[in-house]
Design a protein around this motif. Structure first.
Motif, mmCIF file in Angstrom:
data_model
loop_
_atom_site.group_PDB
_atom_site.id
_atom_site.type_symbol
_atom_site.label_atom_id
_atom_site.label_comp_id
_atom_site.label_asym_id
_atom_site.label_seq_id
_atom_site.Cartn_x
_atom_site.Cartn_y
_atom_site.Cartn_z
ATOM 1 N N THR A 114 0.843 -1.189 0.000
ATOM 2 C CA THR A 114 0.000 0.000 0.000
ATOM 3 C C THR A 114 0.882 1.244 0.000
ATOM 4 N N GLY A 115 0.238 2.372 -0.351
ATOM 5 C CA GLY A 115 0.930 3.642 -0.237
ATOM 6 C C GLY A 115 1.946 3.862 -1.336
ATOM 7 N N PRO A 116 2.699 4.942 -1.264
ATOM 8 C CA PRO A 116 3.674 5.249 -2.324
ATOM 9 C C PRO A 116 4.865 4.302 -2.298
ATOM 10 N N VAL A 117 5.426 4.089 -3.463
ATOM 11 C CA VAL A 117 6.673 3.344 -3.621
ATOM 12 C C VAL A 117 7.730 4.383 -3.976
ATOM 13 N N THR A 118 8.756 4.499 -3.145
ATOM 14 C CA THR A 118 9.697 5.608 -3.256
ATOM 15 C C THR A 118 11.077 5.133 -3.692
ATOM 16 N N PHE A 119 11.557 5.716 -4.789
ATOM 17 C CA PHE A 119 12.896 5.459 -5.303
ATOM 18 C C PHE A 119 13.797 6.587 -4.800
ATOM 19 N N THR A 120 14.806 6.236 -4.010
ATOM 20 C CA THR A 120 15.688 7.226 -3.409
ATOM 21 C C THR A 120 17.085 7.103 -4.003
ATOM 22 N N MET A 121 17.639 8.218 -4.436
ATOM 23 C CA MET A 121 19.008 8.254 -4.953
ATOM 24 C C MET A 121 19.965 8.352 -3.766
ATOM 25 N N THR A 122 20.808 7.337 -3.612
ATOM 26 C CA THR A 122 21.690 7.276 -2.446
ATOM 27 C C THR A 122 23.170 7.401 -2.785
ATOM 28 N N GLY A 123 23.524 7.365 -4.075
ATOM 29 C CA GLY A 123 24.924 7.463 -4.447
ATOM 30 C C GLY A 123 25.089 8.003 -5.847
ATOM 31 N N PHE A 124 26.258 8.579 -6.124
ATOM 32 C CA PHE A 124 26.511 9.179 -7.429
ATOM 33 C C PHE A 124 28.012 9.161 -7.724
ATOM 34 N N VAL A 125 28.371 8.666 -8.921
ATOM 35 C CA VAL A 125 29.760 8.696 -9.389
ATOM 36 C C VAL A 125 29.746 9.138 -10.847
ATOM 37 N N TYR A 126 30.573 10.120 -11.170
ATOM 38 C CA TYR A 126 30.713 10.583 -12.553
ATOM 39 C C TYR A 126 32.130 10.307 -13.038
ATOM 40 N N THR A 127 32.249 9.763 -14.252
ATOM 41 C CA THR A 127 33.547 9.543 -14.877
ATOM 42 C C THR A 127 33.564 10.275 -16.212
ATOM 43 N N GLY A 128 34.381 11.303 -16.307
ATOM 44 C CA GLY A 128 34.452 12.091 -17.528
ATOM 45 C C GLY A 128 35.320 13.309 -17.315
ATOM 46 N N SER A 129 35.346 14.193 -18.308
ATOM 47 C CA SER A 129 36.234 15.350 -18.254
ATOM 48 C C SER A 129 35.531 16.636 -17.853
ATOM 49 N N GLY A 130 34.211 16.577 -17.617
ATOM 50 C CA GLY A 130 33.476 17.781 -17.283
ATOM 51 C C GLY A 130 33.070 17.828 -15.824
ATOM 52 N N ALA A 131 32.034 18.628 -15.541
ATOM 53 C CA ALA A 131 31.526 18.745 -14.170
ATOM 54 C C ALA A 131 30.705 17.526 -13.777
ATOM 55 N N GLY A 132 29.950 16.988 -14.732
ATOM 56 C CA GLY A 132 29.188 15.770 -14.491
ATOM 57 C C GLY A 132 28.040 15.926 -13.522
ATOM 58 N N ASN A 133 27.172 16.925 -13.738
ATOM 59 C CA ASN A 133 25.994 17.092 -12.895
ATOM 60 C C ASN A 133 24.804 16.353 -13.497
ATOM 61 N N PHE A 134 24.015 15.711 -12.625
ATOM 62 C CA PHE A 134 22.873 14.909 -13.057
ATOM 63 C C PHE A 134 21.620 15.360 -12.317
ATOM 64 N N TYR A 135 20.507 15.426 -13.062
ATOM 65 C CA TYR A 135 19.229 15.813 -12.464
ATOM 66 C C TYR A 135 18.104 14.962 -13.067
ATOM 67 N N MET A 136 17.023 14.785 -12.293
ATOM 68 C CA MET A 136 15.791 14.226 -12.827
ATOM 69 C C MET A 136 14.657 15.129 -12.379
ATOM 70 N N PHE A 137 13.809 15.541 -13.313
ATOM 71 C CA PHE A 137 12.782 16.516 -12.998
ATOM 72 C C PHE A 137 11.556 16.290 -13.874
ATOM 73 N N GLU A 138 10.444 16.888 -13.466
ATOM 74 C CA GLU A 138 9.212 16.868 -14.244
ATOM 75 C C GLU A 138 8.463 18.164 -13.961
#
Length: 230
Positions: A114-138
């Protein structure tokens, strides 16, 4: 469509650890229940929305080839996220662009959940030559923000038996490893083990082999290291 990553040809990884690279189609990060003895556990997988096929998160990657598309400035509420490549906002747009359309699914979780099912972002690793910022939005809602720091990356919820979508924004080309956990309630609160969801972001077709495959090799090396430590 799913294509085998050609890392084997380059001699970078053994056959047993070759990646699956998802380059098109409608896929969901899916929460499902697994009964282990007398306990019910939650697990995460990649679910093909059309065929019902499942792929594990570990060892798989999502490839976004933005071609010659220009970045655009993204503002969510009062937050200016800067210039980003943004994933297609609908399945129709994704098909037209030749990119995958990714969502979050709780369609396999039915009663007694029952109730909401929640996906939580708990970790982040970027491999590349830039800043490597990530977002998810609506719309005006910002759900995931890699710049917020550990413990504050954010979460996204859907109702039991349903699925939802948002747009993914990337500041630079490279490999983005997003660690997620999912939680739900079936009389008691249950949280899954963490699982890593990997994006290969490339700016044009000519760089895909060099950037995507090289980043994929790094992801697999990290996966092997985590496996030995677990």
């Amino acid at each position: 469509a799913i294509s085998s990553n050609a890392l084997l040809v380059l001699g970078l990884v053994p056959a047993a650890l070759a990646q699956t690279t998802i380059t098109s189609g409608h896929w969901d990060i899916s929460a499902h229940a697994h009964v282990h003895g007398t306990d019910t556990e939650l697990e995460l997988s990649l679910h093909n929305h059309s065929s019902g096929a499942e792929e594990p998160l570990q060892g798989s990657s999502i490839a976004y080839n933005f071609g010659t598309n220009a970045k655009s400035n993204v503002t969510i509420g009062a937050a200016d996220l800067g210039d980003l490549w943004v994933s297609p906002a609908s399945e129709v747009d994704a098909d037209a662009a030749g990119m995958p359309f990714i969502g979050f699914s709780a369609e396999e979780l039915l009663a007694p959940f029952t109730g909401p099912v929640t996906f939580t972002m708990t970790g982040f690793v970027y491999t590349g030559s830039g800043a490597g910022n990530f977002y998810m939005f609506e719309g005006t809602n910002l759900f995931f923000d890699s710049t917020a720091g550990p413990g504050n990356f954010g979460s996204f919820s859907v109702n039991v038996g349903q699925h939802g979508h948002g747009e993914f924004g990337f500041s630079d080309a490279g490999l983005y490893e997003i660690t997620l956990e999912v939680s739900a309630n079936n009389g008691a609160s249950i949280t899954s083990a963490p699982a890593t969801f990997t994006f290969d972001v490339v700016p044009e077709p000519s760089t895909y082999a060099l950037l995507g495959r090289g980043a994929g090799a790094l992801a697999l090396l990290r996966w092997r290291k985590r496996s030995r430590q677990s």
